[in-house]
Structures are given as C-alpha cells and as structure tokens.
Scaffold this motif. Structure first.
Motif, mmCIF file in Angstrom:
data_model
loop_
_atom_site.group_PDB
_atom_site.id
_atom_site.type_symbol
_atom_site.label_atom_id
_atom_site.label_comp_id
_atom_site.label_asym_id
_atom_site.label_seq_id
_atom_site.Cartn_x
_atom_site.Cartn_y
_atom_site.Cartn_z
ATOM 1 N N ILE A 123 0.817 -1.214 0.000
ATOM 2 C CA ILE A 123 0.000 0.000 0.000
ATOM 3 C C ILE A 123 0.851 1.265 0.000
ATOM 4 O O ILE A 123 0.313 2.367 0.025
ATOM 5 C CB ILE A 123 -0.950 0.025 1.218
ATOM 6 C CG1 ILE A 123 -0.145 -0.025 2.528
ATOM 7 C CG2 ILE A 123 -1.949 -1.111 1.144
ATOM 8 C CD1 ILE A 123 -1.012 0.125 3.767
ATOM 9 N N PHE A 124 2.168 1.112 -0.037
ATOM 10 C CA PHE A 124 3.048 2.282 0.060
ATOM 11 C C PHE A 124 3.890 2.484 -1.195
ATOM 12 O O PHE A 124 5.008 2.987 -1.134
ATOM 13 C CB PHE A 124 3.956 2.148 1.285
ATOM 14 C CG PHE A 124 3.208 2.091 2.587
ATOM 15 C CD1 PHE A 124 2.553 3.213 3.080
ATOM 16 C CD2 PHE A 124 3.153 0.927 3.321
ATOM 17 C CE1 PHE A 124 1.866 3.183 4.274
ATOM 18 C CE2 PHE A 124 2.470 0.877 4.520
ATOM 19 C CZ PHE A 124 1.820 2.006 5.004
ATOM 20 N N GLN A 153 7.346 -0.151 10.222
ATOM 21 C CA GLN A 153 7.845 -1.071 9.210
ATOM 22 C C GLN A 153 8.582 -0.322 8.105
ATOM 23 O O GLN A 153 8.267 0.824 7.788
ATOM 24 C CB GLN A 153 6.709 -1.894 8.607
ATOM 25 C CG GLN A 153 5.655 -1.092 7.866
ATOM 26 C CD GLN A 153 4.467 -1.942 7.470
ATOM 27 O OE1 GLN A 153 3.778 -2.478 8.329
ATOM 28 N NE2 GLN A 153 4.227 -2.066 6.164
ATOM 29 N N LYS A 154 9.578 -1.000 7.569
ATOM 30 C CA LYS A 154 10.337 -0.470 6.444
ATOM 31 C C LYS A 154 9.515 -0.631 5.173
ATOM 32 O O LYS A 154 8.889 -1.682 4.954
ATOM 33 C CB LYS A 154 11.649 -1.237 6.323
ATOM 34 C CG LYS A 154 12.605 -0.723 5.260
ATOM 35 C CD LYS A 154 13.891 -1.543 5.293
ATOM 36 C CE LYS A 154 14.852 -1.113 4.202
ATOM 37 N NZ LYS A 154 16.083 -1.941 4.197
ATOM 38 N N ILE A 155 9.499 0.383 4.313
ATOM 39 C CA ILE A 155 8.635 0.314 3.133
ATOM 40 C C ILE A 155 9.403 0.452 1.821
ATOM 41 O O ILE A 155 8.798 0.603 0.769
ATOM 42 C CB ILE A 155 7.516 1.366 3.198
ATOM 43 C CG1 ILE A 155 8.079 2.791 3.252
ATOM 44 C CG2 ILE A 155 6.600 1.101 4.373
ATOM 45 C CD1 ILE A 155 7.004 3.865 3.142
ATOM 46 N N ASN A 156 10.729 0.434 1.865
ATOM 47 C CA ASN A 156 11.491 0.399 0.612
ATOM 48 C C ASN A 156 12.518 -0.718 0.701
ATOM 49 O O ASN A 156 12.724 -1.318 1.759
ATOM 50 C CB ASN A 156 12.167 1.742 0.328
ATOM 51 C CG ASN A 156 13.200 2.088 1.389
ATOM 52 O OD1 ASN A 156 13.057 1.728 2.546
ATOM 53 N ND2 ASN A 156 14.247 2.799 0.996
ATOM 54 N N ASN A 157 13.156 -1.022 -0.404
ATOM 55 C CA ASN A 157 14.047 -2.182 -0.473
ATOM 56 C C ASN A 157 15.465 -1.781 -0.855
ATOM 57 O O ASN A 157 16.089 -2.401 -1.698
ATOM 58 C CB ASN A 157 13.502 -3.201 -1.481
ATOM 59 C CG ASN A 157 12.137 -3.718 -1.095
ATOM 60 O OD1 ASN A 157 11.964 -4.198 0.015
ATOM 61 N ND2 ASN A 157 11.186 -3.612 -2.001
ATOM 62 N N MET A 181 12.952 4.525 4.087
ATOM 63 C CA MET A 181 11.643 5.050 4.467
ATOM 64 C C MET A 181 10.936 4.071 5.392
ATOM 65 O O MET A 181 10.943 2.855 5.158
ATOM 66 C CB MET A 181 10.779 5.319 3.237
ATOM 67 C CG MET A 181 11.331 6.410 2.332
ATOM 68 S SD MET A 181 10.246 6.778 0.916
ATOM 69 C CE MET A 181 8.955 7.719 1.718
ATOM 70 N N LEU A 182 10.338 4.617 6.435
ATOM 71 C CA LEU A 182 9.580 3.828 7.391
ATOM 72 C C LEU A 182 8.148 4.338 7.450
ATOM 73 O O LEU A 182 7.894 5.538 7.293
ATOM 74 C CB LEU A 182 10.195 3.913 8.792
ATOM 75 C CG LEU A 182 11.631 3.415 8.969
ATOM 76 C CD1 LEU A 182 12.052 3.566 10.428
ATOM 77 C CD2 LEU A 182 11.748 1.952 8.544
#
Length: 384
Positions: free
Chosen positions: A4-5, A314-318, A355-356
């Motif tokens: 969703i991000f 939670q972390k939202i990038n890789n 990004m979190l």
C-alpha cells in the motif's frame, strides 16, 4: 505486508499518508452494521479533522461529535448536517456555546450543573432553545490507559449521580430555553475488551429507567465511543469488528422502540487509514543500543511520548538487505528524551535514507501535531 506504500519515494518526508479507499470501506462496514438496528453514528472530529477526511466521512451521512466551537464550524463547513452535531467537553466557553446555539445543533452533551445553568442563561439571552443531553458518569473502568479513561468517579468528565436532582430542577425552571433530549455516556478510548461495553449497557438501562420513572421522556441514548483498533497488526484487522460491537448493544440494551441509540466513533473509523511516513536520517550503533534517528518526531505523532502508545513500525522500501534483522530504538529529532516511537524494535537492517511507515496513525496523529522546535508544517499524501 500489503503493498500500500508504492510510489512514495519522491515525496518530501515526513508526511501523513491517508488511504481513502480503506476509509470508505470502513465507513461502509460501520454503516451497514449500525443500520441493521437503526443506530446512529456521529464521527468524533477530535480524532482527525483533516478537511479531506471530514468530507469523505460526511458524504456517508454520519453526524459529527465535536468538542469545540471551531470543530462545530469546521464540521458544518465540510458537509456535516448541523442538526446531526453534538457538542461535548467539560469546558465549553460562552463563545462556543453561542456558535452551537446559532446553528441549532442536535444536542449539547452537558457535563456539569454550572454548565447547564450557563447554557440556559445564554439561550434565554439569544431567544432560542437549547437541546440538552446530560452526560452521566457511569463509574465504569474502561481497562485502558489511565490518560484515556473517562468514565470513573475520579475523572473530570460527566455529571455525578448526586447532582442529577439539581439538573432536573434547572430543566423545570427553564422550560422555555432548555429541552431535555437524552442521556450521554462515554467510558474511555481504545477499548478492546467488549465486556466493558456490556457493563455500560447495564448502567445505561438503569439510568434510562431512573429518568423514565421521574417522568422524563428520553428520546436519545448516546453511548459514546471508545472502540479500539489493532495497533500491533493493522493488516490483520484493518477494519474492526463492527458486527460484534453493534450486535452487543442490540442484545443488552433494554429500551423502548421509540428511543434512538447514538454512538460517537472516531479512532475505529480513521485510525488504520493513516500512516506517518518518515526517512532515516542517521544510524547510531552503540554498545548496547542501536538508534534509528528519523526526520519525524513527537511533533508529528505525540501518542508514544504522551502515553506510551505502541504503533507498528515497518520499512517500506528495499534499498538494503531485508533478511538481516537488527533491533533499534526508533527515535525522532526533537530535543526531548521522550521523543521515541518505540524501543528495541526488530527491523530489516536500516541505512540512511530508508523510508519507514508508522502505522495506524490516522487517529490522534495529525490533530495532536505541533510546531515545537519550530518544525515545518506537515505534508499530506492521499491515496484515492
């Protein structure tokens, strides 16, 4: 993890991210379950007063539960019917009372004998009639944090039982300016134990009978709100169990068919649709602690600092290794030791720029933000 991000990398952080499709799904669920029993919902504006959020909620026909004159005006300006507005709060100013009287709102939720006297006086001066619901303190433990418990005798909210005779006398003396329209109850916030609401029903039944025995018609029974959300695992329960909530009241309330049942729901409507998005500024690796220092702080989300609220982070990038796990104290940039979103949180290995998402921040997040430390004004991104 729900995807969703997506596509947030280009936005300047920190910002609030609102999932409007989830909000609409939540509103549909709440309305569907409440409508089964003819229940009425007022949205608690104090939870989130972002205009786009208000416009979305008002489009579903909900009323508004307000705690200031400014909230009343903002709600009306964003589509809420003024005749579906209720006004709560222990410290209503004369100016705010006049705003409510001018708009002929549905009810004042009156919290003290002196407040009732003041409303009567102002209504007489203005040549109008005020609709009054007496907020009774039911002395029920909400089994939640003591800062958000409101229904005990030790709390500042509501009228005590020993004061009710005085209130009824004031009604008799001010028949031209006060109209008794019901009773109001509210025991607290973030309640996840439904037994609390079952106990509330028992008290409501008792007080309802008391007023009827005194010769008063009680058109409206307002049961407040307080239904909690799953902060630990928002993706597992992104919409609360409205079916269980409303069916409980239908089962345990003993009322006449002519009486209306009202609720004031806030957190369970908007809580999970909002997330605070932030970037990692620095990583500090200590001997016993690792700190992830973010560009968002208690100025953007006060709840953890104020009453040790827990939000999923939670972390939202890789950008880095997702498999290696590290424990961090996730903290903000504000010059206060209480500026911390959580301690010893296990996350994928973080680096500067990651990004979190701080989840379930749609309620009591944006509305409690401040410019302390001369912080920049908040940014918003809406998923529509």
């Amino acid at each position: 993890m729900k995807n969703i991000f997506d596509n947030l990398q280009d936005h300047s952080t920190p910002f609030y991210y609102y999932d409007l499709p989830l909000l609409r799904q939540t509103l549909n669920s709440a309305k569907q379950e409440a409508d089964k029993y003819g229940f009425h919902i007022h949205y608690a504006v104090k939870a989130n007063n972002n205009p786009k959020i208000l416009q979305t909620i008002s489009s579903f026909g909900l009323g508004a539960d307000c705690v200031s004159g400014q909230e009343i005006q903002l709600a009306i300006d964003n589509g809420f019917n003024k005749h579906q507005v209720v006004f709560a709060g222990v410290g209503k100013t004369d100016k705010e009372i006049k705003i409510a009287l001018q708009n002929n709102i549905q009810a004042f939720n009156v919290e003290s004998v002196q407040e009732l006297e003041v409303i009567a006086q102002l209504a007489q001066q203005m040549g109008v009639k005020a609709n009054i619901a007496l907020r009774i303190n039911p002395n029920i433990d909400a089994k939640t944090h003591h800062y958000i418990t409101t229904g005990l005798d030790e709390n500042k909210f509501g009228i005590m039982a020993g004061e009710l005779a005085n209130c009824l006398s004031i009604f008799e003396q001010n028949k031209n300016n006060l109209d008794f329209v019901g009773l109001h109850f509210h025991v607290g916030s973030q309640i996840t134990d439904l037994d609390v609401f079952r106990n509330l029903c028992i008290k409501v039944n008792q007080w309802n009978s008391y007023f009827i025995d005194k010769g008063f018609t009680v058109p409206i029974l307002n049961l407040g709100g307080g239904l909690g959300i799953n902060y630990a695992e928002p993706d597992k329960e992104d919409i609360v169990d409205f079916k269980a909530f409303f069916s409980l009241f239908n089962e345990f309330l003993d009322i006449d068919k002519s009486q209306q049942i009202h609720f004031e729901l806030g957190r369970c409507i908007v809580g999970n649709c909002g997330s605070l998005i932030s970037r990692v500024l620095y990583i500090k690796n200590g001997l016993n602690k690792n700190f992830a220092i973010l560009d968002a702080g208690m100025t953007e989300l006060l709840r953890p600092a104020l009453y040790q609220a827990v939000h999923k982070v939670q972390k939202i990038n890789n950008t880095f290794d997702q498999k290696q796990k590290v424990r961090y104290d996730v903290v903000g940039p504000i010059c206060e030791s209480s500026d911390c979103f959580g301690k010893d949180i296990e996350l994928p290995l973080l680096e500067r720029g990651d990004m979190l998402a701080i989840r379930s921040a749609g309620a009591y997040g944006e509305v409690m933000s401040s410019r302390y430390n001369l912080r920049e004004e908040l940014n918003f991104v809406f998923k529509d």
